[in-house]
Design a protein around this motif. Structure first.
Motif, short mmCIF file in Angstrom:
data_model
loop_
_atom_site.label_atom_id
_atom_site.label_comp_id
_atom_site.label_asym_id
_atom_site.label_seq_id
_atom_site.Cartn_x
_atom_site.Cartn_y
_atom_site.Cartn_z
N ILE A 119 -0.01 5.60 10.10
CA ILE A 119 0.92 4.59 10.62
C ILE A 119 1.36 3.67 9.48
O ILE A 119 2.55 3.38 9.33
CB ILE A 119 0.27 3.78 11.75
CG1 ILE A 119 0.06 4.65 12.98
CG2 ILE A 119 1.14 2.57 12.11
CD1 ILE A 119 -0.74 3.98 14.08
N ASN A 120 0.42 3.23 8.68
CA ASN A 120 0.75 2.30 7.59
C ASN A 120 1.71 2.93 6.60
O ASN A 120 2.62 2.26 6.09
CB ASN A 120 -0.52 1.84 6.89
CG ASN A 120 -0.27 0.69 5.94
OD1 ASN A 120 0.18 -0.37 6.35
ND2 ASN A 120 -0.54 0.90 4.66
N GLN A 167 4.98 0.60 6.36
CA GLN A 167 5.13 -0.14 5.11
C GLN A 167 6.38 0.29 4.35
O GLN A 167 7.03 -0.51 3.68
CB GLN A 167 3.88 0.06 4.24
CG GLN A 167 3.87 -0.86 3.01
CD GLN A 167 2.53 -0.83 2.29
OE1 GLN A 167 1.66 -0.01 2.61
NE2 GLN A 167 2.35 -1.72 1.33
N ARG A 168 6.76 1.54 4.52
CA ARG A 168 7.92 2.07 3.80
C ARG A 168 9.23 1.80 4.54
O ARG A 168 10.23 1.42 3.94
CB ARG A 168 7.74 3.57 3.59
CG ARG A 168 8.87 4.23 2.79
CD ARG A 168 8.61 5.71 2.56
NE ARG A 168 8.62 6.48 3.79
CZ ARG A 168 7.54 7.04 4.33
NH1 ARG A 168 6.35 6.91 3.76
NH2 ARG A 168 7.64 7.74 5.46
N VAL A 215 10.91 -3.78 13.87
CA VAL A 215 9.77 -4.08 13.00
C VAL A 215 10.21 -3.87 11.57
O VAL A 215 10.58 -2.74 11.19
CB VAL A 215 8.57 -3.17 13.35
CG1 VAL A 215 7.47 -3.31 12.29
CG2 VAL A 215 8.03 -3.50 14.73
N ALA A 216 10.22 -4.92 10.79
CA ALA A 216 10.58 -4.81 9.37
C ALA A 216 9.45 -4.12 8.62
O ALA A 216 8.29 -4.12 9.07
CB ALA A 216 10.84 -6.19 8.80
N SER A 271 0.84 -2.48 8.09
CA SER A 271 0.52 -2.43 9.51
C SER A 271 -0.97 -2.63 9.78
O SER A 271 -1.35 -2.96 10.91
CB SER A 271 0.96 -1.09 10.11
OG SER A 271 0.25 0.00 9.52
N TRP A 272 -1.79 -2.42 8.78
CA TRP A 272 -3.23 -2.66 8.97
C TRP A 272 -3.87 -3.04 7.64
O TRP A 272 -3.73 -2.33 6.64
CB TRP A 272 -3.94 -1.44 9.54
CG TRP A 272 -5.36 -1.77 9.91
CD1 TRP A 272 -6.48 -1.62 9.15
CD2 TRP A 272 -5.79 -2.40 11.12
NE1 TRP A 272 -7.58 -2.09 9.82
CE2 TRP A 272 -7.19 -2.57 11.04
CE3 TRP A 272 -5.13 -2.82 12.27
CZ2 TRP A 272 -7.93 -3.16 12.06
CZ3 TRP A 272 -5.87 -3.40 13.30
CH2 TRP A 272 -7.25 -3.55 13.18
#
Length: 374
Positions: free
Chosen positions: A249-250, A254-255, A297-298, A302-303
């Motif tokens: 997910i990250n 993040q990208r 969501v920009a 995410s974690w």
């Protein structure tokens, strides 16, 4: 947008209380206690009784779609506007398992600074919560039918993780076979056989009915960004990766961040679309899910193992946090109210920090960019 009939208007008469409901709720609280005490004894932390493992915690922005038809322009969706929000992705068990043990995934959406008549015992600081799972139906029709399975989960919390991995792998194979012939099993999925797919490609559902202003509805949250919809059904490689979901997910958020639609399905027939039996899927041919808001969501972390874990420990989510216009309906929802409050009180009283239903207008971030507690 077409309906087979006019939407059913809300009335308190759509609910029917089971005579043993109070006794069942008390036993559910006992099972939650057992799960939370076990995790505290083994790990020194008071975790959620269910959906204990957070997979992502995101700062979001929800924008209500302008000029919705009257039947959809209800509650906070009655007029155009934008709200800060928090999205928490999770996995269902009350223990922290290796991500190769697959199960239903949860998504909790908290919309902040929402004004209007509140549900009892909540304030504007609670925001508006919608709790969802990546499947359209709940596996049990009533709290009494849910209780035996939940008591079984309590007895096996934080026990035999290696066996759980083997069982989950077997059940995933069984579920894949069932799905190939068009017979997916919510029960098999709940027991560990859910397809181990990338959560960012999943559609999430409230599963249970709620009031929707003058009407009755279920809600869903669906990805609409092309890079998210392309992930639908893609498998996560969790071999030797305990936190594969967090990592995958990250890598995407993040990208690229992402965009989702919040959608509403209005009840048009109480016989075909019952309030008290969430095992019945409401037919989308009779009443389709219609978008009422977009959630953006920009790109962000995410974690973060420290900041995200600390914040999720302080946050409380409940379908009973919110506006009277979105009152949860049905036996499963009525049971959730008491059980969630019981679990949250236990966590808040023993974690040396009170529980918070919401956070400030602009949630702060850590140096990594992840949300963190104030």
């Amino acid at each position: 947008m077409t309906y087979s009939a006019a939407p059913v208007r809300y009335s308190s008469s759509v609910e029917s209380l089971a005579p043993d409901e109070g006794e069942t709720v008390a036993k559910l609280k006992d099972a939650v206690d057992e799960i939370q005490h076990t995790m505290d004894e083994h790990h020194g932390a008071r975790l959620r009784g269910a959906h204990a493992k957070g997979q992502a915690l995101l700062k979001a922005r929800l924008t209500v779609i302008d000029n919705l038809p009257p039947s959809l322009a209800q509650g906070l969706f009655a007029s155009a506007g934008s709200y800060d929000a928090i999205m928490r992705f999770s996995t269902a068990p009350g223990d922290i398992l290796d991500d190769s043990v697959s199960g239903p995934r949860g998504l909790a959406l908290k919309i902040l600074e929402v004004e209007g008549e509140r549900l009892p015992d909540t304030t504007s600081a609670d925001g508006q919560d919608f709790l969802m799972v990546n499947g359209p139906i709940f596996p049990n029709a009533t709290p009494a039918k849910f209780l035996p399975g939940f008591k079984g989960l309590a007895k096996t919390t934080d026990k035999a993780p290696g066996l759980k991995k083997l069982v989950s792998a077997t059940l995933q194979t069984i579920e894949a076979g069932l799905e190939s012939v068009g017979m997916p099993s919510p029960l098999v999925q709940t027991l560990g056989g859910a397809p181990n797919t990338q959560p960012l490609g999943d559609i999430f559902f409230t599963q249970v009915a709620s009031r929707y202003g003058d009407y009755i509805a279920k809600l869903s949250l669906a990805p609409v960004s092309p890079h998210l919809t392309a992930l639908a059904g893609t498998k996560v490689d969790a071999k030797d990766r305990r936190d594969a979901l967090r990592e995958d997910i990250n890598a995407v958020i993040q990208r690229e961040g992402g965009v989702w639609e919040l959608r509403v399905q209005l009840c048009t027939d109480l016989e075909k679309m019952p309030v008290e039996d969430p095992t019945v899927e409401w037919d989308q041919d009779d009443s389709p899910f219609i978008a009422v808001a977009r959630i953006e969501v920009a790109p962000q972390v995410s974690w973060d193992d420290r900041a995200s874990a600390d914040l999720q420990a302080q946050l409380a989510f409940s379908p009973w946090h919110g506006l009277a216009a979105f009152q949860p309906l049905g036996g499963i929802s009525r049971a959730r109210k008491s059980v969630y409050e019981h679990s949250q009180a236990f966590r808040g009283a023993t974690n040396a920090c009170p529980m918070h239903s919401g956070i400030s207008d602009a949630p702060p971030t850590s140096a990594s960019g992840a949300l963190q507690p104030e």
